[in-house]
Design a protein around this motif. Sequence first.
Motif, short mmCIF file in Angstrom:
data_model
loop_
_atom_site.label_atom_id
_atom_site.label_comp_id
_atom_site.label_asym_id
_atom_site.label_seq_id
_atom_site.Cartn_x
_atom_site.Cartn_y
_atom_site.Cartn_z
N GLY A 69 0.82 -1.21 0.00
CA GLY A 69 0.00 0.00 0.00
C GLY A 69 0.85 1.25 0.00
O GLY A 69 2.08 1.20 -0.08
N THR A 70 0.18 2.40 0.07
CA THR A 70 0.85 3.69 0.20
C THR A 70 0.74 4.14 1.65
O THR A 70 -0.34 4.11 2.24
CB THR A 70 0.21 4.74 -0.72
OG1 THR A 70 0.40 4.34 -2.09
CG2 THR A 70 0.84 6.12 -0.51
N ILE A 119 6.63 9.72 1.91
CA ILE A 119 5.75 8.56 1.91
C ILE A 119 6.45 7.36 1.28
O ILE A 119 7.47 7.50 0.61
CB ILE A 119 4.44 8.84 1.15
CG1 ILE A 119 4.73 9.06 -0.36
CG2 ILE A 119 3.72 10.05 1.73
CD1 ILE A 119 3.48 9.13 -1.23
N ILE A 120 5.89 6.19 1.51
CA ILE A 120 6.22 5.01 0.71
C ILE A 120 5.01 4.74 -0.15
O ILE A 120 3.90 4.55 0.37
CB ILE A 120 6.54 3.79 1.60
CG1 ILE A 120 7.83 4.02 2.40
CG2 ILE A 120 6.67 2.53 0.74
CD1 ILE A 120 8.19 2.87 3.33
N SER A 121 5.20 4.76 -1.45
CA SER A 121 4.08 4.55 -2.37
C SER A 121 3.89 3.07 -2.68
O SER A 121 4.84 2.28 -2.61
CB SER A 121 4.32 5.31 -3.68
OG SER A 121 4.41 6.69 -3.45
N LYS A 122 2.66 2.72 -3.03
CA LYS A 122 2.37 1.34 -3.43
C LYS A 122 3.20 0.99 -4.65
O LYS A 122 3.32 1.77 -5.59
CB LYS A 122 0.88 1.20 -3.76
CG LYS A 122 0.49 -0.21 -4.18
CD LYS A 122 -1.01 -0.30 -4.45
CE LYS A 122 -1.39 -1.72 -4.90
NZ LYS A 122 -2.85 -1.84 -5.15
N GLY A 123 3.79 -0.19 -4.62
CA GLY A 123 4.61 -0.63 -5.75
C GLY A 123 6.04 -0.89 -5.33
O GLY A 123 6.33 -1.15 -4.16
N ASP A 124 6.94 -0.81 -6.29
CA ASP A 124 8.34 -1.11 -6.02
C ASP A 124 8.97 -0.07 -5.09
O ASP A 124 8.77 1.14 -5.26
CB ASP A 124 9.13 -1.15 -7.34
CG ASP A 124 8.79 -2.36 -8.19
OD1 ASP A 124 8.28 -3.36 -7.62
OD2 ASP A 124 9.02 -2.31 -9.42
N ILE A 125 9.73 -0.57 -4.12
CA ILE A 125 10.53 0.30 -3.25
C ILE A 125 11.97 0.21 -3.73
O ILE A 125 12.57 -0.87 -3.77
CB ILE A 125 10.45 -0.16 -1.78
CG1 ILE A 125 9.01 -0.17 -1.29
CG2 ILE A 125 11.30 0.74 -0.90
CD1 ILE A 125 8.85 -0.78 0.09
N THR A 126 12.52 1.35 -4.12
CA THR A 126 13.89 1.39 -4.63
C THR A 126 14.83 2.01 -3.60
O THR A 126 14.39 2.54 -2.58
CB THR A 126 13.96 2.21 -5.93
OG1 THR A 126 13.60 3.57 -5.63
CG2 THR A 126 13.00 1.65 -6.98
N ILE A 127 16.11 1.97 -3.91
CA ILE A 127 17.08 2.65 -3.05
C ILE A 127 16.78 4.14 -3.01
O ILE A 127 16.91 4.79 -1.97
CB ILE A 127 18.51 2.38 -3.54
CG1 ILE A 127 18.88 0.90 -3.31
CG2 ILE A 127 19.52 3.28 -2.84
CD1 ILE A 127 20.26 0.51 -3.79
N ARG A 128 16.32 4.69 -4.13
CA ARG A 128 15.94 6.10 -4.17
C ARG A 128 14.83 6.39 -3.15
O ARG A 128 14.85 7.41 -2.47
CB ARG A 128 15.48 6.47 -5.58
CG ARG A 128 15.23 7.97 -5.76
CD ARG A 128 14.63 8.24 -7.14
NE ARG A 128 15.47 7.72 -8.20
CZ ARG A 128 16.53 8.34 -8.70
NH1 ARG A 128 16.87 9.52 -8.20
NH2 ARG A 128 17.23 7.80 -9.68
N THR A 129 13.87 5.47 -3.05
CA THR A 129 12.78 5.63 -2.08
C THR A 129 13.33 5.78 -0.67
O THR A 129 12.89 6.64 0.10
CB THR A 129 11.83 4.42 -2.12
OG1 THR A 129 11.40 4.17 -3.46
CG2 THR A 129 10.60 4.66 -1.24
N VAL A 130 14.30 4.92 -0.33
CA VAL A 130 14.85 4.95 1.02
C VAL A 130 15.64 6.23 1.26
O VAL A 130 15.60 6.80 2.35
CB VAL A 130 15.73 3.71 1.28
CG1 VAL A 130 16.26 3.70 2.70
CG2 VAL A 130 14.92 2.43 1.02
N TYR A 131 16.36 6.71 0.25
CA TYR A 131 17.08 7.97 0.39
C TYR A 131 16.12 9.14 0.59
O TYR A 131 16.43 10.10 1.31
CB TYR A 131 17.97 8.23 -0.82
CG TYR A 131 19.37 7.70 -0.67
CD1 TYR A 131 20.42 8.54 -0.34
CD2 TYR A 131 19.63 6.34 -0.84
CE1 TYR A 131 21.71 8.05 -0.19
CE2 TYR A 131 20.92 5.84 -0.70
CZ TYR A 131 21.95 6.70 -0.36
OH TYR A 131 23.23 6.20 -0.20
N GLU A 132 14.95 9.08 -0.03
CA GLU A 132 13.95 10.12 0.17
C GLU A 132 13.29 9.99 1.54
O GLU A 132 12.98 10.99 2.18
CB GLU A 132 12.90 10.04 -0.93
CG GLU A 132 13.45 10.43 -2.31
CD GLU A 132 12.47 10.11 -3.44
OE1 GLU A 132 11.46 9.43 -3.17
OE2 GLU A 132 12.72 10.53 -4.59
#
Length: 254
Positions: A69-70, A119-132
């Motif tokens: 989920g998001t 936020i964490i958006s629904k779908g793939d979590i990338t390294i970029r997501t974690v840096y954000e």
Amino acid sequence: MRFTFLIYLLYISLFTNCKQPEYHLTKIEGKQIGVTDSLKAISEIDSFIQPYRAHLKKDMDSVLAYSVGTYSRDDGEFNTAIGNFMVDAVHEQANPIFKRRTGHDIDMVLFTYGTVRTIISKGDITIRTVYELMPFENNIVVVALKQPQIDSMLQYLCKTKKANPFSKLKLTIDKNYDLVNATISGKPIDNNKTYYVATHDYLYNGGDNMTFFQPNDSLYKLNYKVRNALIDYLKKADTINPVMDDRYIQIPRK
């Protein structure tokens, strides 16, 4: 003798005249140059950094896990799925390191609402997501706290009225935001026990007004960034589906 004196005067005169003139700053001028699309790219520099840019983009877009989920830090009044995910992941990753070095377990993990940056958006979590999600270079530290500091910590959590993420602590407050009950690792708080509380260095140093971490019994630096702990956890997780739970509740509910 007179001739020698004249030579001496000539030498002094020449030495004085050869001294460097003194300069004094009289005016500074400058102008602001905005970084916009109107600035022309320098092709030589752009060509030089292009391989590094492509390599970095490939790394940052590497998929770590999938989010069902998001999730946002504003989803709940007292605890959120995204906050619970972060502190639970840090506990799972940091506890074996701390246990191996000290023989003790981490009793709880504590961050703040402000630690969750996006936020964490629904779908793939990338390294970029974690840096954000965690853009700062904050390192995990473990602080040994006794009853006076634990009491101050609980009062802080009750009165800030925010979804400050914590793991292994369960907190119940009343409608006036006064403490009703608190347990750590499922047990009543023991006033004679030393508790090992994991947080990050910014909060340990008083960030977000968390002054209760000092003084303390001991400080343990794990040399392990919060971001790296999240990345390591996600690599193992494959899929995440965090939830809001009853770790922090208010009775009666509004």
